[in-house]
Structure formats: structure tokens, C-alpha cells
Write a protein that holds these residues in place. Structure first.
Motif, short mmCIF file in Angstrom:
data_model
loop_
_atom_site.label_atom_id
_atom_site.label_comp_id
_atom_site.label_asym_id
_atom_site.label_seq_id
_atom_site.Cartn_x
_atom_site.Cartn_y
_atom_site.Cartn_z
N ALA A 85 18.11 -61.89 75.97
CA ALA A 85 17.56 -63.16 76.72
C ALA A 85 18.01 -64.23 76.08
CB ALA A 85 15.67 -62.82 76.49
N GLN A 86 18.21 -64.10 74.71
CA GLN A 86 18.17 -65.73 73.64
C GLN A 86 19.89 -66.11 74.04
OE1 GLN A 86 15.32 -66.84 72.45
NE2 GLN A 86 14.82 -64.43 72.91
N PHE A 87 20.91 -65.07 74.69
CA PHE A 87 22.40 -65.33 74.99
C PHE A 87 22.52 -67.15 76.28
CE2 PHE A 87 23.86 -61.44 72.85
CZ PHE A 87 23.43 -61.98 72.37
N GLY A 88 21.74 -67.08 77.06
CA GLY A 88 22.01 -67.46 78.50
C GLY A 88 21.57 -67.23 79.70
N PHE A 89 21.51 -66.32 79.76
CA PHE A 89 20.86 -65.47 80.83
C PHE A 89 19.77 -65.86 81.71
CE2 PHE A 89 22.91 -61.70 78.48
CZ PHE A 89 24.37 -61.67 79.38
#
Length: 659
Positions: A85-89
Motif C-alpha cells: 500500500a506504500q508503493f503508490g497504489f
């Protein structure tokens, strides 16, 4: 594991493992990191995905922070959702989910040349009970979750409808919406049976979850004629739902293939569907998206949102961020450019701060190379330079070595600050302000490191009093603009080489930060390392007996250098993590210019005074190697090549990326 570490280190290692084992290892590692306190912050800091309101959109009652979603097959057991969820999704798919578990013992295989993952069978999942139980626990993120629900294979038509109802009821409390995966069943029925089956499912779904958006899941291989008939039938009965998601798998003799080969079928289907359902319904594409250009092509073909699966495996975890940046750049370049802020709004103060650091560093270098000590130093010691030299003939050269290296570091910081102020704060870039804030706080705080020894450096204090207001004035402008610079959209050879260069620069930043912390701690505790005492051919006790104030003075130099090095390292690390981009010539030249004075100062003074112990110099030699390799590998990406232009194309055309 950002792209610079994934492409250079982890992917080569992981691809030596079986695909299923590699996936499990990766997801468990990320999941474990995100579960510890501060773990999610570490992941977010390494990627630094900036939230921009320009990318936010609301569709069918759901708020999407980003238009990029995570495919359900990437992490089918939800092991690393908190980390991902921290990757830019902007949203996540979970599924397929069936009432009963579906297992496949066969190994997942890779077609590396074709950038594809090959699954022996579809629908593998833990079943409704396990998925609902997992969702009932804390998820660790707030992204909208869409469940792809599917009847069990082999069930009767009546039983399939019952299973769809069970899935909707069991997952509704956790769902932002649903992907209804039943179209494949319709291909085996005649028109009348298919119509009745579809309408029964849609009516049941509408009744059970009236407030949740329902998307029809369309297999990528569904024949065009059959797809048109089914879409037309649902439209006539008012059951077309909020939109359609296109699947990402193609069936071959090896199994179900999810990979880059799905791009062109996806673009073809998007164009067809957009013509059939009109501009209002939402279309989600998920096949063949392995680089930002693929996402842009799908958007041009009619997609509103996209999901990625195999692209995350072959391109790396930075792919969603790169896609977001490409989409944001497209939006920004269509808008009118903002007028540059005035000099005194903030960025001008940072340029002055950088200039002040450079001038101060040059003056400090001249003094350290000539007189070494200043009048207030000798006053503190109550000793003349000649008397100080008589205590130990190597003492003055040793102090010169500390002060020259500090001077070189000051010039390096000044160059970084000045360039980041001119090219970054002047354009109100978020990452630049964050980098300068972190570096500046550490740098000014380091002034207090050596006060415990009882030595107060009036020149250092005066410089801090002059420069600190500049820093505060520079940080007061909190307005942020998205960058208008072109961004990389292709996974070409130059980009892959740049990942190695970025890895070197990030490693250098971490190494210098560790070095700065270590030097600061030694400076305020032991003062010397064994190699120092070997060079001086004495002990700390002997020096302390010669003059009670001698060790505090040397400790002041060491702690000051350690703090400056840490401040420099934080700035370099932030630049390396967040700033490196294709065609960013100014930043490559900044890295070159900022590194030269620091390395020249460090190596030249050691050679000049004869302090050439290999163990002592080995950290600096390793740092120089990382620096040179980083610049070499980044040069083609940042200096020689500009980012490919993003030009919207007709749906049937290929991207512009040259391999």
C-alpha cells in the motif's frame, strides 16, 4: 526494495529461485518489515510517492488516491498488503475468491524473455472463510479493496448463483466494490440460457449490495462477437453495472500466461468496450502493463484505471510510482505553468545559504592549510602554535587533517544546497524541500555535539547565527508544485543501467551517514581511533596531561566534522532516493560538483601530512569507488538521453519506447 535495489540485486537473486518460492520470500520479507513499528514509514521514505490532488478521482462512489491498482494475483494471501500500500497504489484487488479453497500444486513458471508468469490453473485461493477471516483482522492500510468473486468450476447454474450470493454477503463488510467473474461461464451456454444466467446474477448482486459498485470481469480472450452480444443484452436490461475490468491472462499450451503479451489484446478490447458502453462507465485494464508507456497506451485506448501484476515482478516495485508520475506529468503539461516565486519567498535564501557555506568552506580550508589554529583556539589552550607543536610534532598536521576535511564537506553541502534551492525550491518541488529540511535540521543541531567538552567556538557560533535565519526563511514557503520535467516511461537499457548507478549513490549516502554518526560518537567519547594514535605516536592520556583543554579542542573538530558529514550524507541520500530522473542534467552535474571538493580535501590532506594508513583510508576509498561508478552509470540516463516524449496515440499503435 525500490527499483535500484530490485533490478541490481534482488531480482537476479530471486529469479534463481522457483517463482512460487521467490514470491513467498519477497512478500513475507515486505510483510515482516511493514509489521514492525516504523516499517511502513521506511518503505514509504525509500519510495517517497507524493500525493497529488491532480491524480485523485472519484468513481462510482469510491475515492481513488491514485489510478493504479494492485492485481489480486500478486499477493493472493494478503501477506504484504500493508507494505504494498506504500508503493503508490490507489486500490487493491483481492481474488479470485471462491466459496471453497482452490489449490494447484504445480509450480508457477517464468518466461523471462517474454516477461510473463505462467500459472498451471486459475482461481487459486484460500476460499471465502479464510479470506473473510483475514479481512476481519487489521489490514494496516486504508486503500479501497475490490473482491473478484467467482463461482466454483463444475457447479450447476443454480449453485453458481447461490455461491455468488454467499460471496457477496460474506465479503460486503470489507469491500469497496466487487468484480463479478462469471462471463466465462456464459461462453459455454446458448444465448437464452446465458441471458437468464447473467440477469439472475446481476439482480441478486444488486439486491444484496445496492450501495457497492459492481464491475463485470471480462476474460481477455473472450471473442469479440460474444462480448458484444453479452454487453448489448445487459445494456438492454439496465444491468451493465458501473463498469468493466479486463482480465490479464491468456491461455496457452503452457497454462495461463500473464505478461507483456497481454498489452495488445488489452488495448484492442479497451477500444471495443469503450465504443460499446460509452464514455461514462468505468473501464479498468490489467493486462501487459510493464512500464509507464504501457499504462499511458491503455489510458489512451479508453481505460480509466489500471491494475498491475506481472509488471511488478519484471519491472520492480517502483512501477506504480513511475506510472503515477507519468500520468501526473501528462496532466501538468496540459495546464498553464505557474509563475516563478520571487527571490525572497524562500528559494533565494537557500541559494544564499549555499553560497555562504561555500565561502565559509573555502576560508576554513585556507586557514586549516596554513595557520591551522585561530586566535581563540590558542586562547582556549593558553598555548602558542609553536608550543602546541612542541607537545607533538604531528599534532598540528593532525588537526589540519580534521579541519580540511570539514572544509571540503562544507563546500559540498553548499553546492548541494545552492543547486537544490535554484532548481528545486524555485520550482517548489516537494522532495527537494523535504531533503533540505532533513539535512538542515541535522546540520544545525550538530553545533551542540561538542558543547559538553566545555569549548565554545565563537566563529562556528557566529556562522550558525548568520546561516540559521537563512535556512528558516528558505523553509517558510510551503507551497508545492508537481514537477513539469519529463519523466521516464520506458524500461530500456539506459534506464536499467541507471538503476545500478542509483544503487551506488544510495549506498554512498547510507555509507556517509553511518560514517558521520560514527565520527560524531567517537568525537564526543573516545576522540581518537587507534589509527589516529598510531599516527600521532602517543596516547590520549599523554595529550591530556600536556594540556587539559587539548582533548576538548580536538573533540570539537571531530564532532563538528561528523555532524557536517551526516548533514551532507542526508542531502545526498535524499537526492539519490527521490531526485534521480532521466534527463535531469543539472542534478548529475550537482552530484559531480558536490563530491569533488569533499574527496579532494579528504585525500589531499591525508597525503600531504603522511597519514596514509590503508585501514584508515579504506572507507574513503570505498566511498570514492561508489561515487565514480554511480556517476558513470547515471551519465547516459541523466545527461545524454532525454526522457521519451509522452504523445497520446491512437489505440492500435505501439508505444514509443525503443529497446
Amino acid at each position: 526494495m525500490p527499483d535500484w535495489s530490485y533490478q541490481t540485486l534482488f531480482r537476479p537473486l530471486l529469479f534463481k529461485l522457483p517463482a512460487r518460492a521467490a514470491r513467498s520470500l519477497t512478500l513475507h520479507a515486505m510483510g515482516s518489515l511493514s509489521a514492525i513499528p516504523g516499517g511502513s514509514l521506511v518503505i514509504r521514505t525509500l519510495g517517497h510517492m507524493e500525493v497529488s490532488p491532480l491524480l485523485q478521482q472519484q468513481r462510482d462512489g469510491v475515492q481513488f488516491t491514485y489510478p493504479v491498482g494492485l492485481s489480486g494475483g500478486t499477493d493472493p494471501n494478503g501477506i504484504a498488503h500493508r507494505a504494498l500500500a506504500q508503493f503508490g497504489f490507489g486500490f487493491m484487488e483481492i481474488g479470485p475468491v471462491t466459496v471453497q479453497p482452490v489449490r494447484h500444486e504445480e509450480e508457477i513458471t517464468r518466461n523471462t524473455d517474454g516477461e510473463a508468469l505462467i500459472y498451471s490453473g486459475e482461481l487459486e485461493n484460500d476460499g471465502l472463510g479464510a479470506v473473510a477471516g483475514r479481512m476481519n483482522r487489521k489490514q494496516g492500510h486504508r486503500l479501497p479493496v475490490f473482491f473478484r468473486i467467482r463461482p466454483m468450476r463444475g457447479s450447476s447454474e443454480e449453485q453458481k448463483i447461490i455461491e455468488i450470493r454467499q460471496l457477496l454477503e460474506g465479503l460486503a463488510p470489507y469491500a469497496a466494490g466487487f468484480y463479478l467473474d462469471f462471463f466465462e461461464d456464459c461462453t459455454e451456454m446458448d444465448g437464452q440460457r446465458a441471458a437468464a444466467y447473467m440477469l439472475d446474477i446481476m439482480r441478486a448482486a444488486r439486491k444484496l449490495v445496492p450501495a457497492k459498485p459492481l464491475f463485470l470481469y471480462i476474460p481477455l480472450e473472450m471473442p469479440d462477437a460474444k462480448l458484444r452480444d453479452l454487453i448489448h443484452l445487459l445494456s438492454l436490461n439496465g444491468m451493465l453495472s458501473e463498469g468493466i475490468i479486463l482480465g490479464d491472462s491468456l491461455q496457452s499450451e503452457r497454462g495461463f500466461e500473464i505478461g507483456k503479451s497481454g498489452k495488445q489484446p488489452t488495448i484492442h478490447k479497451l477500444a471495443l468496450l469503450r465504443r460499446e458502453i460509452g464514455p461514462q462507465a468505468t473501464l479498468i485494464a490489467s493486462g501487459g502493463i510493464h512500464e509507464p508507456q504501457d499504462a499511458l497506451d491503455c489510458i489512451d485506448a479508453g481505460a480509466d484505471l489500471i491494475q498491475i501484476h506481472s509488471g511488478l515482478v519484471y519491472s520492480g516495485p517502483g512501477l506504480p510510482k513511475r506510472i503515477n508520475e507519468a500520468l501526473l506529468h501528462r496532466i501538468v503539461t496540459k495546464s498553464e505553468a505557474q509563475p516563478r516565486p520571487p527571490f525572497w519567498s524562500g528559494w533565494g535564501w537557500m541559494c544564499l545559504l549555499g553560497l555562504g557555506m561555500i565561502i565559509g568552506g573555502i576560508i576554513a580550508w585556507v586557514i586549516a592549510s596554513t595557520t591551522v589554529v585561530l586566535p581563540y583556539d590558542t586562547a582556549f589552550l593558553c598555548m602558542t602554535p609553536a608550543a602546541l607543536a612542541s607537545v607533538n610534532e604531528r599534532l598540528m598536521p593532525f588537526m589540519s587533517h580534521d579541519r580540511v576535511t570539514l572544509a571540503g564537506t562544507m563546500i559540498s553541502i553548499g553546492i548541494l544546497y545552492g543547486q537544490l534551492g535554484w532548481h528545486g525550491l524555485r520550482n517548489r518541488l516537494h522532495w527537494v524541500r523535504t531533503a533540505l529540511m532533513a539535512s538542515g535540521i541535522i546540520g544545525f543541531s550538530s553545533f551542540f555535539l561538542y558543547l559538553g567538552y566545555g569549548f565554545f567556538d565563537p566563529l562556528h557560533a557566529a556562522a550558525a547565527l548568520i546561516l540559521l535565519p537563512m535556512f528558516l526563511f528558505a523553509m517558510r514557503d510551503r507551497v508545492e508544485w508537481p514537477s513539469r520535467s519529463p519523466v521516464n516511461i520506458c524500461n530500456d537499457r539506459v534506464w536499467k543501467m541507471a538503476q545500478r548507478g542509483q544503487f551506488m549513490m544510495v549506498a554512498l549516502g547510507f555509507a556517509l551517514a553511518i560514517g558521520g554518526v560514527t565520527i560524531s560518537i567517537i568525537g564526543i567519547t573516545h576522540v581518537f581511533v587507534p589509527e589516529d594514535l598510531e599516527f600521532l605516536m602517543t596516547s590520549a592520556a599523554v595529550l591530556g596531561e600536556a594540556n587539559d583543554n587539548l582533548l576538548p579542542l580536538i573533540a570539537h573538530d571531530r564532532a563538528g566534522f561528523g555532524g557536517a558529514l551526516l548533514s551532507d550524507a542526508i542531502a545526498l541520500l535524499a537526492v539519490s532516493l527521490w531526485g534521480i530522473g532521466q534527463g535531469q542534467r543539472w542534478l548529475w552535474w550537482t552530484l559531480l560538483a558536490a563530491g569533488l571538493p569533499a574527496f579532494i580535501a579528504g585525500f589531499s590532506v591525508h597525503l600531504q601530512i603522511g597519514y596514509t594508513d590503508l585501514l584508515h583510508l579504506s572507507p574513503a576509498i570505498v566511498a570514492l569507488l561508489l561515487y565514480v561508478l554511480g556517476l558513470i552509470w547515471l551519465y547516459p540516463y541523466m545527461v545524454k538521453s532525454a526522457a521519451p516524449r509522452d504523445v497520446p496515440r491512437e489505440p492500435a499503435t505501439e508505444g514509443v519506447c525503443l529497446k
